[in-house]
Design a protein around this motif. Structure first.
Motif, PDB file in Angstrom:
ATOM      1  N   HIS A   1       1.369   5.111  -2.570  1.00 40.96           N
ATOM      2  CA  HIS A   1       1.049   6.448  -2.060  1.00 40.96           C
ATOM      3  C   HIS A   1       2.321   7.142  -1.577  1.00 40.96           C
ATOM      4  O   HIS A   1       2.703   7.025  -0.418  1.00 40.96           O
ATOM      5  N   HIS A   2       2.961   7.868  -2.469  1.00 42.51           N
ATOM      6  CA  HIS A   2       4.172   8.604  -2.106  1.00 42.51           C
ATOM      7  C   HIS A   2       3.794   9.794  -1.233  1.00 42.51           C
ATOM      8  O   HIS A   2       2.811  10.486  -1.508  1.00 42.51           O
ATOM      9  N   PRO A   3       4.560  10.060  -0.171  1.00 41.03           N
ATOM     10  CA  PRO A   3       4.197  11.148   0.747  1.00 41.03           C
ATOM     11  C   PRO A   3       4.137  12.530   0.097  1.00 41.03           C
ATOM     12  O   PRO A   3       3.383  13.382   0.555  1.00 41.03           O
TER      13      PRO A   3
ATOM     14  N   ASP B   1       0.755  12.110  -2.408  1.00 41.57           N
ATOM     15  CA  ASP B   1      -0.507  11.831  -1.717  1.00 41.57           C
ATOM     16  C   ASP B   1      -0.256  11.783  -0.206  1.00 41.57           C
ATOM     17  O   ASP B   1      -0.287  10.720   0.411  1.00 41.57           O
TER      18      ASP B   1
ATOM     19  N   GLN C   1       0.821  -1.220   0.000  1.00 42.57           N
ATOM     20  CA  GLN C   1       0.000   0.000   0.000  1.00 42.57           C
ATOM     21  C   GLN C   1       0.851   1.266   0.000  1.00 42.57           C
ATOM     22  O   GLN C   1       0.535   2.230  -0.691  1.00 42.57           O
ATOM     23  N   ILE C   2       1.920   1.253   0.783  1.00 41.91           N
ATOM     24  CA  ILE C   2       2.735   2.459   0.914  1.00 41.91           C
ATOM     25  C   ILE C   2       3.462   2.767  -0.399  1.00 41.91           C
ATOM     26  O   ILE C   2       3.726   3.932  -0.712  1.00 41.91           O
ATOM     27  N   SER C   3       3.732   1.728  -1.199  1.00 41.44           N
ATOM     28  CA  SER C   3       4.401   1.957  -2.482  1.00 41.44           C
ATOM     29  C   SER C   3       3.481   2.653  -3.482  1.00 41.44           C
ATOM     30  O   SER C   3       3.949   3.254  -4.446  1.00 41.44           O
TER      31      SER C   3
ATOM     32  N   HIS D   1       0.219   4.795   6.891  1.00 39.88           N
ATOM     33  CA  HIS D   1       1.253   4.750   7.923  1.00 39.88           C
ATOM     34  C   HIS D   1       0.636   4.662   9.324  1.00 39.88           C
ATOM     35  O   HIS D   1       1.082   3.862  10.155  1.00 39.88           O
TER      36      HIS D   1
ATOM     37  N   TRP E   1      -0.821   8.560   2.266  1.00 39.62           N
ATOM     38  CA  TRP E   1       0.368   7.994   2.893  1.00 39.62           C
ATOM     39  C   TRP E   1       0.225   7.988   4.413  1.00 39.62           C
ATOM     40  O   TRP E   1       0.502   6.986   5.058  1.00 39.62           O
ATOM     41  N   ARG E   2      -0.241   9.105   4.966  1.00 41.14           N
ATOM     42  CA  ARG E   2      -0.405   9.222   6.425  1.00 41.14           C
ATOM     43  C   ARG E   2      -1.428   8.218   6.942  1.00 41.14           C
ATOM     44  O   ARG E   2      -1.236   7.583   7.979  1.00 41.14           O
TER      45      ARG E   2
END
Length: 75
Positions: A31-33, A36, A27-29, A44, A40-41
């Protein structure tokens, strides 16, 4: 455990940390901080809460096993 955290990671509720980590990485890959930050938050935070709850459960279990093995009773 909060089922919505697992929904954010796209998995069913589980106590398997390896499964949680794999879902988080996937999932984190996506949504780059910088692109997005809200997505991302959210991912996380969900991951962090799940890991904290799993670690808490692990500590409780260890303490219960430790106190049961020592013959001491707790009130």
């Amino acid at each position: 455990m909060n089922k919505s955290n697992f929904t954010v990671l796209g998995i069913e509720p589980t106590d398997d940390l390896k499964t949680v980590k794999k879902a988080y990485a996937k999932q984190i890959s996506l949504h780059h901080p910088e692109d997005d930050p809200e997505g991302w938050r959210k991912i996380h935070d969900a991951y962090t809460q799940i890991v904290e709850e799993l670690n808490f459960k692990k500590i409780l279990l260890i303490n219960l096993m430790s106190s049961a093995g020592s013959g001491k009773t707790t009130m």
